[in-house]
Write an enzyme that holds these catalytic residues in place. Structure first.
Site, PDB file in Angstrom:
ATOM      1  N   ASN A 106       0.825  -1.210   0.000  1.00 22.49           N
ATOM      2  CA  ASN A 106       0.000   0.000   0.000  1.00 22.49           C
ATOM      3  C   ASN A 106       0.856   1.256   0.000  1.00 22.49           C
ATOM      4  O   ASN A 106       1.984   1.255   0.480  1.00 22.49           O
ATOM      5  CB  ASN A 106      -0.940  -0.006   1.207  1.00 22.49           C
ATOM      6  CG  ASN A 106      -1.925  -1.141   1.131  1.00 22.49           C
ATOM      7  OD1 ASN A 106      -2.083  -1.725   0.068  1.00 22.49           O
ATOM      8  ND2 ASN A 106      -2.566  -1.453   2.232  1.00 22.49           N
ATOM      9  N   HIS A 123       5.708  -0.526  -2.704  1.00 28.87           N
ATOM     10  CA  HIS A 123       5.266   0.298  -3.834  1.00 28.87           C
ATOM     11  C   HIS A 123       5.321   1.788  -3.524  1.00 28.87           C
ATOM     12  O   HIS A 123       4.643   2.579  -4.168  1.00 28.87           O
ATOM     13  CB  HIS A 123       3.860  -0.112  -4.274  1.00 28.87           C
ATOM     14  CG  HIS A 123       3.817  -1.467  -4.915  1.00 28.87           C
ATOM     15  ND1 HIS A 123       2.712  -2.278  -4.895  1.00 28.87           N
ATOM     16  CD2 HIS A 123       4.769  -2.146  -5.618  1.00 28.87           C
ATOM     17  CE1 HIS A 123       2.985  -3.419  -5.548  1.00 28.87           C
ATOM     18  NE2 HIS A 123       4.217  -3.352  -5.983  1.00 28.87           N
ATOM     19  N   CYS A 131      13.424  10.533  -6.527  1.00 29.18           N
ATOM     20  CA  CYS A 131      14.211  10.795  -7.730  1.00 29.18           C
ATOM     21  C   CYS A 131      14.583   9.452  -8.358  1.00 29.18           C
ATOM     22  O   CYS A 131      15.183   8.605  -7.695  1.00 29.18           O
ATOM     23  CB  CYS A 131      15.485  11.555  -7.339  1.00 29.18           C
ATOM     24  SG  CYS A 131      16.628  11.763  -8.713  1.00 29.18           S
ATOM     25  N   ASN A 221      -8.245 -13.002   4.419  1.00 27.28           N
ATOM     26  CA  ASN A 221      -8.813 -12.383   3.221  1.00 27.28           C
ATOM     27  C   ASN A 221     -10.309 -12.687   3.162  1.00 27.28           C
ATOM     28  O   ASN A 221     -10.751 -13.713   3.657  1.00 27.28           O
ATOM     29  CB  ASN A 221      -8.114 -12.925   1.957  1.00 27.28           C
ATOM     30  CG  ASN A 221      -8.285 -12.004   0.760  1.00 27.28           C
ATOM     31  OD1 ASN A 221      -9.403 -11.645   0.374  1.00 27.28           O
ATOM     32  ND2 ASN A 221      -7.182 -11.610   0.167  1.00 27.28           N
TER      33      ASN A 221
HETATM   34  P1  NAD Z   1      -6.039  -6.121  -4.707  1.00 33.33           P
HETATM   35  O1  NAD Z   1      -7.062  -5.069  -4.926  1.00 33.33           O
HETATM   36  O2  NAD Z   1      -5.518  -6.855  -5.886  1.00 33.33           O
HETATM   37  O3  NAD Z   1      -6.600  -7.209  -3.674  1.00 33.33           O
HETATM   38  C1  NAD Z   1      -7.192  -6.840  -2.451  1.00 33.33           C
HETATM   39  C2  NAD Z   1      -7.530  -8.114  -1.706  1.00 33.33           C
HETATM   40  O4  NAD Z   1      -7.999  -7.765  -0.404  1.00 33.33           O
HETATM   41  C3  NAD Z   1      -8.641  -8.932  -2.369  1.00 33.33           C
HETATM   42  O5  NAD Z   1      -8.201 -10.278  -2.418  1.00 33.33           O
HETATM   43  C4  NAD Z   1      -9.844  -8.751  -1.449  1.00 33.33           C
HETATM   44  O6  NAD Z   1     -10.631  -9.928  -1.358  1.00 33.33           O
HETATM   45  C5  NAD Z   1      -9.186  -8.482  -0.121  1.00 33.33           C
HETATM   46  N1  NAD Z   1      -9.962  -7.643   0.806  1.00 33.33           N
HETATM   47  C6  NAD Z   1     -10.616  -6.487   0.530  1.00 33.33           C
HETATM   48  N2  NAD Z   1     -11.142  -5.972   1.664  1.00 33.33           N
HETATM   49  C7  NAD Z   1     -10.814  -6.823   2.668  1.00 33.33           C
HETATM   50  C8  NAD Z   1     -11.078  -6.836   4.062  1.00 33.33           C
HETATM   51  N3  NAD Z   1     -11.770  -5.871   4.664  1.00 33.33           N
HETATM   52  N4  NAD Z   1     -10.584  -7.879   4.800  1.00 33.33           N
HETATM   53  C9  NAD Z   1      -9.888  -8.881   4.200  1.00 33.33           C
HETATM   54  N5  NAD Z   1      -9.605  -8.913   2.883  1.00 33.33           N
HETATM   55  C10 NAD Z   1     -10.048  -7.886   2.131  1.00 33.33           C
HETATM   56  O7  NAD Z   1      -4.869  -5.441  -3.887  1.00 33.33           O
HETATM   57  P2  NAD Z   1      -3.323  -5.790  -3.818  1.00 33.33           P
HETATM   58  O8  NAD Z   1      -3.135  -7.256  -3.792  1.00 33.33           O
HETATM   59  O9  NAD Z   1      -2.783  -4.985  -2.695  1.00 33.33           O
HETATM   60  O10 NAD Z   1      -2.721  -5.248  -5.196  1.00 33.33           O
HETATM   61  C11 NAD Z   1      -3.126  -4.009  -5.749  1.00 33.33           C
HETATM   62  C12 NAD Z   1      -2.018  -2.980  -5.921  1.00 33.33           C
HETATM   63  O11 NAD Z   1      -2.628  -1.687  -5.870  1.00 33.33           O
HETATM   64  C13 NAD Z   1      -1.023  -2.977  -4.813  1.00 33.33           C
HETATM   65  O12 NAD Z   1       0.190  -2.729  -5.389  1.00 33.33           O
HETATM   66  C14 NAD Z   1      -1.392  -1.790  -3.944  1.00 33.33           C
HETATM   67  O13 NAD Z   1      -0.241  -1.060  -3.601  1.00 33.33           O
HETATM   68  C15 NAD Z   1      -2.158  -0.856  -4.828  1.00 33.33           C
HETATM   69  N6  NAD Z   1      -3.282  -0.221  -4.094  1.00 33.33           N
HETATM   70  C16 NAD Z   1      -3.020   0.384  -2.903  1.00 33.33           C
HETATM   71  C17 NAD Z   1      -4.042   0.962  -2.174  1.00 33.33           C
HETATM   72  C18 NAD Z   1      -3.689   1.599  -0.855  1.00 33.33           C
HETATM   73  O14 NAD Z   1      -2.589   2.117  -0.695  1.00 33.33           O
HETATM   74  N7  NAD Z   1      -4.580   1.537   0.134  1.00 33.33           N
HETATM   75  C19 NAD Z   1      -5.363   0.925  -2.636  1.00 33.33           C
HETATM   76  C20 NAD Z   1      -5.600   0.305  -3.896  1.00 33.33           C
HETATM   77  C21 NAD Z   1      -4.528  -0.281  -4.605  1.00 33.33           C
HETATM   78 ZN    ZN Z   2      18.377  12.838  -7.583  1.00 38.07          ZN
END
Ligand code: NAD
Ligand code: ZN
Length: 259
Positions: A106, A123, A131, A221
């Site tokens: 995240n 990430h 930079c 999850n």
């Molecule tokens: P994803 O969206 O691919 O998967 C999220 C997972 O979390 C799903 O499997 C879903 O079933 C589960 N989920 C959702 N709510 C839940 C809860 N309350 N309790 C338990 N499980 C729950 O996300 P990812 O695998 O992190 O990959 C997406 C990419 O996008 C990552 O690189 C992430 O950094 C980025 N992203 C970040 C944010 C943030 O910073 N909050 C938000 C959206 C996407």
């Molecule tokens: Zn620099």
């Protein structure tokens, strides 16, 4: 034995437990995930295609990149969000000496806001600038005036255009967080995988590397994931992280009093 007791026991018995988190740990803070049942991309597949163009845009035209980044409703939502009981539970486990580190995908900084100290942001972070030439990172607040006047922020070390620290699709993972994350994944004997679909690589390699190295992998999850289907996780606690992680903390406390 119920799964909450089982994971609490596994945590207490582990020598080096870490957590690996994804967007699902922040949905209960009001930030939508991408691929969950009501995720941003589940509802709008075109948004996923656009996401693949952001990094190229920065390389071609940083000023255009910044115009879009400043308009993004997602980034402002992330900066305003507050941690939920799941983030707080992981911070509690760290302060109890049970959890050694959190590797998060995240970009919202909510683990640190909740009190976690040893956090690796695989990430990057929405509140920092980076930079891509020399790797320096800066607090975004330092550049607010530059950004508000629609200028491109420049690195204080080498003068290159700065981008958000956030790692966009097609952008390489910065070496420091990459190395640290894989070191932690190799070192751990228990990985608590919270709220990630584990399909974004190379991040998704981390639980797989940990498993190959003999670690126990426990998922929390809402639904089964690629880790469940491929047999990477030993077991899955199906449900909300915000409900289950605080229960796990309570169970860990009980076990510690008993021993
Ligand atoms: P994803 O969206 O691919 O998967 C999220 C997972 O979390 C799903 O499997 C879903 O079933 C589960 N989920 C959702 N709510 C839940 C809860 N309350 N309790 C338990 N499980 C729950 O996300 P990812 O695998 O992190 O990959 C997406 C990419 O996008 C990552 O690189 C992430 O950094 C980025 N992203 C970040 C944010 C943030 O910073 N909050 C938000 C959206 C996407
Ligand atoms: Zn620099």
């Amino acid at each position: 034995m119920d799964l909450i007791r089982r994971v609490a026991k596994d945590l207490v018995e582990a020598n080096y437990a870490i957590a690996f988190t994804g967007a699902g740990i922040s949905t209960e803070s009001g930030i939508p995930d991408f691929r969950g049942p009501s995720g941003i991309w589940t509802r709008d597949p075109e948004a996923e295609k656009r996401a693949y163009e952001i990094y190229g845009k920065f390389l071609r035209d940083p000023s255009e990149y910044w115009k879009e980044a400043l308009r993004s409703p997602l980034y402002s939502l992330l900066e305003k969000a507050e941690p939920n009981p799941a983030h707080k539970a992981l911070a509690d486990l760290e302060s109890m000496g049970i959890l050694m580190c959190v590797i998060t995908q995240n970009i919202d900084g909510l683990h640190q806001k909740a009190g976690s100290r040893n956090v690796v942001e695989f990430h990057g972070s929405v509140s920092k600038l980076r930079c891509i030439r020399c790797g320096s990172r800066f607090d975004k607040r330092k550049f607010i005036k530059v950004l508000e006047s629609h200028n491109v922020p420049e690195c204080e070390n080498c003068g290159s255009a700065l981008k958000l620290d956030v790692v966009h699709f097609t952008e390489p993972i910065p070496t420091d967080v990459y190395v640290k994350s894989f070191e932690e994944a190799m070192k751990c004997d228990l990985m608590l995988v919270c709220g990630t679909s584990a399909v974004v690589y190379p991040a998704a390699e981390l639980p797989r590397v940990a498993k190959r190295n003999g670690a126990k992998i426990v998922e929390i999850n809402l639904e089964e994931t690629s880790l469940t289907f491929e047999g990477v996780s030993d077991y899955i606690i199906k449900g909300k992280v915000g409900e289950n992680l605080p229960k796990i903390v309570e169970e860990v406390k009980k076990l510690r009093i008993q021993s």
